[in-house]
Design an enzyme around this catalytic site. Structure first.
Site, mmCIF file in Angstrom:
data_model
loop_
_atom_site.group_PDB
_atom_site.id
_atom_site.type_symbol
_atom_site.label_atom_id
_atom_site.label_comp_id
_atom_site.label_asym_id
_atom_site.label_seq_id
_atom_site.Cartn_x
_atom_site.Cartn_y
_atom_site.Cartn_z
ATOM 1 C CE LYS A 111 -4.203 -1.959 1.952
ATOM 2 N NZ LYS A 111 -5.114 -2.022 3.090
ATOM 3 C CE LYS A 192 -5.632 -8.095 -1.153
ATOM 4 N NZ LYS A 192 -5.482 -7.864 0.233
ATOM 5 C CE LYS A 195 -13.432 -4.106 1.625
ATOM 6 N NZ LYS A 195 -13.064 -3.877 3.007
HETATM 7 P P1 TYM Z 1 -10.563 -6.296 4.875
HETATM 8 O O1 TYM Z 1 -11.591 -5.285 5.284
HETATM 9 O O2 TYM Z 1 -9.640 -5.933 3.782
HETATM 10 O O3 TYM Z 1 -11.268 -7.644 4.464
HETATM 11 C C1 TYM Z 1 -12.236 -8.299 5.289
HETATM 12 C C2 TYM Z 1 -12.065 -9.802 5.201
HETATM 13 O O4 TYM Z 1 -12.174 -10.233 3.837
HETATM 14 C C3 TYM Z 1 -11.049 -11.060 3.502
HETATM 15 N N1 TYM Z 1 -10.716 -10.881 2.083
HETATM 16 C C4 TYM Z 1 -10.611 -11.890 1.195
HETATM 17 N N2 TYM Z 1 -10.803 -13.208 1.326
HETATM 18 C C5 TYM Z 1 -10.645 -13.962 0.216
HETATM 19 N N3 TYM Z 1 -10.309 -13.474 -0.996
HETATM 20 C C6 TYM Z 1 -10.110 -12.145 -1.179
HETATM 21 N N4 TYM Z 1 -9.805 -11.668 -2.375
HETATM 22 C C7 TYM Z 1 -10.261 -11.287 -0.048
HETATM 23 N N5 TYM Z 1 -10.154 -9.947 0.139
HETATM 24 C C8 TYM Z 1 -10.430 -9.719 1.438
HETATM 25 C C9 TYM Z 1 -9.924 -10.545 4.405
HETATM 26 O O5 TYM Z 1 -8.903 -11.505 4.569
HETATM 27 C C10 TYM Z 1 -10.670 -10.271 5.694
HETATM 28 O O6 TYM Z 1 -10.805 -11.446 6.452
HETATM 29 N N6 TYM Z 1 -7.132 -5.792 8.495
HETATM 30 C C11 TYM Z 1 -8.402 -6.389 8.154
HETATM 31 C C12 TYM Z 1 -9.529 -5.969 9.051
HETATM 32 C C13 TYM Z 1 -9.270 -6.173 10.519
HETATM 33 C C14 TYM Z 1 -9.300 -7.423 11.204
HETATM 34 C C15 TYM Z 1 -9.040 -7.101 12.557
HETATM 35 C C16 TYM Z 1 -9.504 -8.734 10.804
HETATM 36 C C17 TYM Z 1 -9.000 -5.209 11.421
HETATM 37 N N7 TYM Z 1 -8.884 -5.770 12.677
HETATM 38 C C18 TYM Z 1 -8.999 -8.115 13.537
HETATM 39 C C19 TYM Z 1 -9.456 -9.738 11.777
HETATM 40 C C20 TYM Z 1 -9.203 -9.425 13.134
HETATM 41 C C21 TYM Z 1 -8.779 -5.957 6.730
HETATM 42 O O7 TYM Z 1 -8.359 -4.935 6.254
HETATM 43 O O8 TYM Z 1 -9.723 -6.762 6.145
#
Ligand code: TYM
Length: 326
Positions: A111, A192, A195
């Site tokens: 990023k 991957k 968004k």
């Molecule tokens: P975020 O908001 O980017 O994504 C949310 C969840 O979706 C999963 N994900 C995917 N899984 C499969 N294929 C994909 N292409 C894909 N893109 C996203 C992510 O792995 C995630 O599980 N840092 C985290 C949010 C967070 C969090 C936490 C998660 C903040 N605190 C504590 C777990 C525990 C994030 O940005 O996810």
């Protein structure tokens, strides 16, 4: 009882990777464990946000989580900034994490490498994520594959803190779905799905119309062979379709591959399975979106439950690290 915690950022649009990699598994976890799910709005601030848009996206994402099937009678659903202990424990985590280990986080490197404004928060982001997880004595963290490194760091920070200051935190473990942990972009199956803009041809959005889903899957990049088999290295496009089909129908990608000899039927069935999986979620979302007051009320209940747990952990952590009680 096993404690589960996970979170999702209120940025951009929820896509099929989020749904299959995280949200659907959460709806299953909530019945097996004492679970908390969080809309992590503080994490969204690592990049500049439009205030009105952030408020609207936070509410919309909560409604999507409810529509996917999170039941606030069964799990605790809340917004991160409603529980001030997240930011408070994050400081202790920042002082537990080493500069070098935060520098090695691949998500930060990706990023920050894209140019533009790089906030200090983007760098310390994993310390806030560790705080989220450790506040709730979490055993299991269901995530997609891209969060693996952050959960590993959380484990390291918990162990370091415990060994320096005495037993304080439960050391958590990440869990991944059997299919769907890494849904790839349909146009570039080596990246991957993420968004992005509304019209991206490689990303299926949760609120996409059936016609648009069919079109995107029909045009998904495959390869010049015609054999259907799950082999991520040699056949990333076909393997991605099998992961999607498997995750949408509750099977492994290998199981989903059985019986296909051509790409056409595989694409048609994958599109049909995705449309069928998303249709009831879209319908429920439309109902929930019509009554934002009810969502706000549910979030207040969730925040109260989460605060009670979080406050106890922060009190313990502050005492153990040597902060003088008030
Ligand atoms: P975020 O908001 O980017 O994504 C949310 C969840 O979706 C999963 N994900 C995917 N899984 C499969 N294929 C994909 N292409 C894909 N893109 C996203 C992510 O792995 C995630 O599980 N840092 C985290 C949010 C967070 C969090 C936490 C998660 C903040 N605190 C504590 C777990 C525990 C994030 O940005 O996810």
């Amino acid at each position: 009882m096993t404690r589960v915690f996970s979170g999702i950022q209120p940025t951009g649009n929820v896509h099929l990777g989020n749904v299959l990699g995280a949200l659907v598994p959460w709806t299953e976890d909530q019945h097996r464990a004492d679970s908390l799910f969080c809309v992590v709005d503080l994490h969204a601030l690592t990049r500049p946000q439009d205030p009105d848009e952030l408020r609207a996206t936070t509410l919309r994402l909560t409604q999507i989580l409810l529509a996917v099937g999170l039941d606030p009678e069964v799990c605790t659903l809340f917004v991160q900034s409603h529980v001030p202990q997240h930011a408070e424990l994050a400081w202790l985590m920042e002082c537990t994490a080493a500069y070098g280990e935060l520098s090695r986080m691949t998500q930060f490197k990706d990023k920050s490498g894209k140019g533009g404004f790089v906030s200090a928060g983007l760098f310390t982001y994993p310390a806030l994520m560790a705080s989220d997880i450790l506040l709730y004595d979490t055993d299991l963290v269901p995530v997609g594959d891209d969060q693996r490194q952050h959960v590993e760091l959380t484990r390291d920070l918990a162990e370091r803190f415990n060994s320096r200051y005495g037993p304080t935190f439960t050391v958590p473990q990440a869990t991944f779905p059997k299919a769907g942990a890494r849904i790839m972009d349909l146009q570039d199956p080596t990246a991957k799905m993420s968004k992005s803009e509304d019209q991206a041809p490689g990303t299926i959005l949760l609120l996409d119309e059936p016609k648009s889903i069919e079109k995107k899957i029909k045009r998904a990049v495959t390869d010049t062979e015609s054999e259907v088999r799950f082999d991520v290295a040699a056949k990333p496009g076909v393997s991605n379709l099998l992961s999607i089909l498997g995750a949408a129908t509750g099977r492994t990608p290998e199981e989903a591959a059985a019986g296909y000899e051509q790409y056409g039927p595989l694409k048609a069935d994958t599109a049909a399975a995705v449309v069928e999986r998303l249709a009831p979620i879209q319908a429920r979302y439309a109902e929930l979106a019509a009554d934002p007051g009810e969502t706000t009320r549910l979030l207040a209940v969730g925040a109260a439950k989460a605060t009670e747990l979080a406050a106890a952990t922060v009190t313990r952590a502050k005492a153990n690290i040597g902060l003088l009680p008030r």
